[in-house]
Design an enzyme around this catalytic site. Structure first.
Site, mmCIF file in Angstrom:
data_model
loop_
_atom_site.group_PDB
_atom_site.id
_atom_site.type_symbol
_atom_site.label_atom_id
_atom_site.label_comp_id
_atom_site.label_asym_id
_atom_site.label_seq_id
_atom_site.Cartn_x
_atom_site.Cartn_y
_atom_site.Cartn_z
ATOM 1 N N ASP A 26 8.170 -3.006 5.533
ATOM 2 C CA ASP A 26 7.218 -3.682 6.407
ATOM 3 C C ASP A 26 6.790 -5.049 5.886
ATOM 4 O O ASP A 26 5.728 -5.224 5.299
ATOM 5 C CB ASP A 26 5.977 -2.820 6.673
ATOM 6 C CG ASP A 26 5.289 -3.287 7.959
ATOM 7 O OD1 ASP A 26 4.493 -2.533 8.528
ATOM 8 O OD2 ASP A 26 5.601 -4.423 8.399
ATOM 9 N N LYS B 52 0.882 -1.180 0.000
ATOM 10 C CA LYS B 52 0.000 0.000 0.000
ATOM 11 C C LYS B 52 0.909 1.216 0.000
ATOM 12 O O LYS B 52 2.088 1.118 0.375
ATOM 13 C CB LYS B 52 -0.909 -0.005 1.238
ATOM 14 C CG LYS B 52 -0.172 -0.121 2.559
ATOM 15 C CD LYS B 52 -1.137 -0.249 3.718
ATOM 16 C CE LYS B 52 -0.397 -0.418 5.027
ATOM 17 N NZ LYS B 52 -1.308 -0.571 6.179
ATOM 18 N N ASN C 249 3.399 1.882 2.711
ATOM 19 C CA ASN C 249 4.575 1.005 2.868
ATOM 20 C C ASN C 249 5.524 1.100 1.691
ATOM 21 O O ASN C 249 6.465 0.312 1.585
ATOM 22 C CB ASN C 249 4.120 -0.457 3.031
ATOM 23 C CG ASN C 249 3.598 -0.716 4.443
ATOM 24 O OD1 ASN C 249 3.914 0.029 5.371
ATOM 25 N ND2 ASN C 249 2.791 -1.745 4.592
HETATM 26 N N1 LIG Z 1 7.516 -1.044 9.847
HETATM 27 C C1 LIG Z 1 8.713 -0.824 9.384
HETATM 28 O O1 LIG Z 1 9.513 -1.741 9.158
HETATM 29 C C2 LIG Z 1 9.078 0.578 9.094
HETATM 30 N N2 LIG Z 1 8.283 1.585 9.454
HETATM 31 N N3 LIG Z 1 8.856 2.724 9.061
HETATM 32 C C3 LIG Z 1 8.262 4.006 9.359
HETATM 33 C C4 LIG Z 1 7.076 4.351 8.496
HETATM 34 C C5 LIG Z 1 6.763 3.327 7.443
HETATM 35 C C6 LIG Z 1 5.528 3.703 6.671
HETATM 36 N N4 LIG Z 1 4.383 4.011 7.486
HETATM 37 C C7 LIG Z 1 4.651 4.955 8.534
HETATM 38 C C8 LIG Z 1 5.867 4.609 9.368
HETATM 39 C C9 LIG Z 1 10.042 2.457 8.428
HETATM 40 C C10 LIG Z 1 10.200 1.088 8.447
HETATM 41 C C11 LIG Z 1 11.369 0.394 7.804
HETATM 42 C C12 LIG Z 1 12.544 1.304 7.591
HETATM 43 C C13 LIG Z 1 12.187 2.736 7.319
HETATM 44 C C14 LIG Z 1 13.079 3.565 6.639
HETATM 45 N N5 LIG Z 1 12.804 4.865 6.445
HETATM 46 C C15 LIG Z 1 11.633 5.364 6.913
HETATM 47 N N6 LIG Z 1 11.416 6.655 6.667
HETATM 48 C C16 LIG Z 1 10.430 7.506 6.918
HETATM 49 C C17 LIG Z 1 10.627 8.889 6.652
HETATM 50 C C18 LIG Z 1 9.638 9.814 6.885
HETATM 51 C C19 LIG Z 1 8.334 9.419 7.431
HETATM 52 C C20 LIG Z 1 8.145 7.985 7.669
HETATM 53 C C21 LIG Z 1 9.157 7.067 7.434
HETATM 54 N N7 LIG Z 1 10.717 4.618 7.582
HETATM 55 C C22 LIG Z 1 10.975 3.312 7.788
#
Ligand SMILES: NC(=O)c1nn(CC2CCNCC2)c2c1CCc1cnc(N=C3C=CCC=C3)nc1-2
Length: 316
Positions: free
Chosen positions: A173, A157, A160
């Site tokens: 994710d 989605k 993600n």
């Molecule tokens: N669940 C995860 O593995 C994960 N969650 N996030 C944060 C956001 C993912 C999308 N939905 C909201 C939360 C991450 C990761 C992996 C690794 C990862 C790498 N970079 C970011 N970067 C972001 C930058 C700005 C806003 C949100 C995320 N975020 C993640």
């Protein structure tokens, strides 16, 4: 200056020397400076962090061990870690190291500084066809890699699909991922449900999941269709006030295209948003991912070029 081993006999012991060029220094909690939280899961927090040795930025996913055990999520945590470890693709968040302390598990992942495709769509949709084709092609290639590694993501989605510093995608994710036998069949004793208890959006759920049938690669191509629709219309195809009403619309294939929707994109989406997985474009029965690559929507697209090395489109 890096100390060169004086002779083969000392080479091995020098590996303990952090300055030795072959020293693959493991990481621990204290090797990083922690910054702001990027997101919260039900049993994890993702934090921006900097490696003190290299100044490189990462996203560190911190999982609470007690909470995972208490909520019987160990299986999903192991699936996520195993799925991430198999991936080696520019369109997918890379897992560099894992380590633990007495209370938590830590996954050191790529940082995607430009956030979610979801935010980009909300700010800039409807995308023009060139931009839509770019992101659709990157998503297709990342999904092709995930499936080639015998994994179904099951939670594709726009939230993600993250964006790196050059506005290329990074899928993240794998908490709802599932492993496939080589012939796209579910692993025996695998999970038919998923760790996601629909706390997130239900809008991209495939019809087969709603019918409690196995969700295979075709479920990810359903979600792919939803994302293409959303990039060109600004809205996801199945919107309603409650999850229950969203599920009804999905099961009855109740969606409609805005008037200005490009015909070639409409044809692609109509072949992806098909209730029967075996009749869905991208499915094994219809020639797999090549059937999507050869669709008129990607007319003239050069799949031999590495799109992840090209410049992402400027968004007006
Ligand atoms: N669940 C995860 O593995 C994960 N969650 N996030 C944060 C956001 C993912 C999308 N939905 C909201 C939360 C991450 C990761 C992996 C690794 C990862 C790498 N970079 C970011 N970067 C972001 C930058 C700005 C806003 C949100 C995320 N975020 C993640």
């Amino acid at each position: 200056p890096i100390k060169q081993p004086t002779s083969s006999s000392t080479a091995v012991t020098d590996l303990d020397d952090p300055n030795h060029p072959l020293h693959h220094h493991r990481r621990t909690v204290n090797d990083f400076e922690y910054g702001h939280a990027l997101g919260e899961g039900s049993y994890s927090t993702v934090i921006a962090a900097k490696d003190k040795k290299t100044d490189k930025q990462y996203a560190i996913k911190k999982l609470d061990k007690a909470h995972i055990v208490k909520n019987d999520k160990v299986k999903y945590v192991m699936i996520e870690r195993d799925a991430l470890s198999r991936m080696n693709h520019l369109g997918i968040v890379k897992l560099y190291w894992t380590f633990r302390d007495n209370r938590s598990l830590y996954y050191v992942l790529d940082l995607a500084p430009n956030g979610e495709l979801y935010s980009l769509i909300r700010r800039k949709a409807p995308f023009d066809m060139e931009t839509t084709r770019f992101y659709a092609a990157e998503l297709l290639l990342a999904l092709e890699h995930i499936h080639d590694k015998g994994v179904v993501h099951r939670d594709i989605k726009p939230e993600n699909i993250l964006l790196d510093d050059n506005m290329h995608i990074k899928i993240t994710d794998f908490g709802s991922a599932k492993f496939l036998e080589q012939d796209n069949k579910p692993v025996a004793g695998g999970t038919t449900g998923s760790s996601r208890s629909f706390v997130g959006t239900a809008e991209y759920v495939s019809p087969e999941l709603l019918r409690s049938e196995p969700t295979l690669k075709e479920a990810d191509w359903w979600a792919f269709g939803c994302v293409v629709f959303q990039m060109l219309s600004g809205k996801s195809p199945f919107k309603a006030a409650t999850d229950y009403l969203i599920f009804q619309k999905i099961k009855n294939l109740e969606y409609e295209f805005p008037d200005a929707f490009p015909p070639v994109a409409k044809d692609l989406v109509q072949r992806l948003l098909v209730l029967a997985p075996e009749k869905r474009l991208g499915g094994e029965a219809l020639g797999g991912v090549d059937a999507i690559k050869n669709h008129a929507f990607f007319q003239g697209f050069d799949w031999q070029q590495d799109i992840f090395k090209q410049t992402a489109p400027e968004l007006a």
